[in-house]
Design an enzyme around this catalytic site. Structure first.
Site, PDB file in Angstrom:
ATOM      1  N   GLY A   9      43.485  52.069  33.160  1.00 41.61           N
ATOM      2  CA  GLY A   9      43.931  50.602  33.798  1.00 41.61           C
ATOM      3  C   GLY A   9      43.253  49.534  33.317  1.00 41.61           C
TER       4      GLY A   9
ATOM      5  N   PRO B 180      49.181  48.171  31.556  1.00 38.76           N
ATOM      6  CA  PRO B 180      48.608  46.850  31.904  1.00 38.76           C
ATOM      7  C   PRO B 180      48.668  46.722  33.362  1.00 38.76           C
ATOM      8  CG  PRO B 180      50.736  46.719  31.042  1.00 38.76           C
ATOM      9  CD  PRO B 180      50.265  48.175  30.563  1.00 38.76           C
ATOM     10  N   ASN B 181      49.677  47.464  34.119  1.00 38.44           N
ATOM     11  CA  ASN B 181      49.427  47.202  35.388  1.00 38.44           C
ATOM     12  C   ASN B 181      50.219  48.611  36.058  1.00 38.44           C
ATOM     13  OD1 ASN B 181      50.207  46.360  38.295  1.00 38.44           O
ATOM     14  ND2 ASN B 181      50.326  44.231  37.557  1.00 38.44           N
TER      15      ASN B 181
ATOM     16  N   HIS C 181      44.518  35.916  38.722  1.00 39.08           N
ATOM     17  CA  HIS C 181      43.407  36.889  39.473  1.00 39.08           C
ATOM     18  C   HIS C 181      42.081  36.542  39.928  1.00 39.08           C
ATOM     19  CE1 HIS C 181      46.384  39.060  36.599  1.00 39.08           C
ATOM     20  NE2 HIS C 181      46.160  40.236  37.066  1.00 39.08           N
TER      21      HIS C 181
ATOM     22  N   LYS D 282      37.925  39.194  36.874  1.00 39.94           N
ATOM     23  CA  LYS D 282      38.739  39.872  35.910  1.00 39.94           C
ATOM     24  C   LYS D 282      38.154  39.120  34.425  1.00 39.94           C
ATOM     25  CE  LYS D 282      43.418  40.675  34.358  1.00 39.94           C
ATOM     26  NZ  LYS D 282      43.018  42.073  34.180  1.00 39.94           N
TER      27      LYS D 282
ATOM     28  N   THR E 248      49.099  42.306  31.857  1.00 34.15           N
ATOM     29  CA  THR E 248      50.567  42.040  32.410  1.00 34.15           C
ATOM     30  C   THR E 248      51.275  40.939  31.988  1.00 34.15           C
ATOM     31  OG1 THR E 248      49.831  43.348  34.403  1.00 34.15           O
ATOM     32  CG2 THR E 248      51.884  41.995  34.617  1.00 34.15           C
TER      33      THR E 248
END
Length: 209
Positions: free
Chosen positions: A70, A94-95, A123, A127, A134
């Site tokens: 992930g 990506p998600n 986010h 991050k 995403t």
């Protein structure tokens, strides 16, 4: 399954490990500064950083263990041949939130009917990569030269808006992840489907839904 979880003490790991254990999986937590000893396990899961993930996945493949990843912000395609040579699988998404995957699918459909779109992704300040995986995947589904606006602030988890504009109208698609436990259903599905995937790299939860 017996699973190694790279990043078990991180924010995502702390949310997901208990869910995986309640689902009946045996989880071995491995942190960034630990040796990636995964030999004999059934699968490895990585939610770490773009700097750590490539080495983690490569080490798992060397030890004969397929991976569910992930972590975004790195080129997973570099390990496709590595996995295929060993008859192993690397699944990257990506998600892992099912709602986010549906939002991306709907955006791809809406793009056929609107001349322009822009993406706003928000986010947590922790991050590392921007734009998010995403957002990049959504832009690819929409096609064209899509502008992506990235926001990194405390108090956020993972959020995305896709705004389509046409003559006299707007369409907004939005998904909000308010708790990281929302990733659990996608990770559990990926682990279930992992043995059925072809050797090499598979990208996107939509491929197994």
């Amino acid at each position: 399954m017996r699973i190694a979880f790279f990043g078990a003490e991180g924010k995502v790991g702390q949310a997901l490990v208990p869910v995986l254990e309640r689902a009946g999986h045996e989880v071995r937590g491995i942190e960034i500064d630990e040796q990636p000893d995964v030999a004999g396990l059934d699968a490895a899961v990585d939610f770490t950083t773009p700097d750590a993930a490539p080495a983690n996945v490569s080490a798992a493949l060397d030890q004969g263990v397929s991976c569910v990843v992930g972590t975004t912000g790195w080129d997973a395609g570099l390990l496709d041949e590595h996995a295929r040579e060993r008859g192993l699988r690397v699944f990257v998404a990506p998600n892992f939130s099912l709602g986010a995957v549906l939002m991306m699918r709907f955006a791809g459909e809406a793009a056929q009917y609107f001349p322009r779109a822009e993406i706003i992704e928000l986010h947590s300040e922790a991050k590392k990569d921007a734009p998010s995986g995403t957002a990049r995947a959504t832009a690819e589904l929409i096609g064209g030269d899509i502008v992506i606006h990235s926001v990194r602030l405390p108090g956020l988890v993972a959020h995305q808006e896709v705004i389509f504009g046409g003559e006299g109208q707007l369409l907004t698609l939005r998904h909000d992840t308010t708790a990281r436990e929302s990733f659990a259903d996608g990770v559990l599905l990926a682990l279930e489907k992992l043995p059925e995937l072809p050797p090499g790299l598979t990208v996107g939860l939509d491929r197994i839904l």
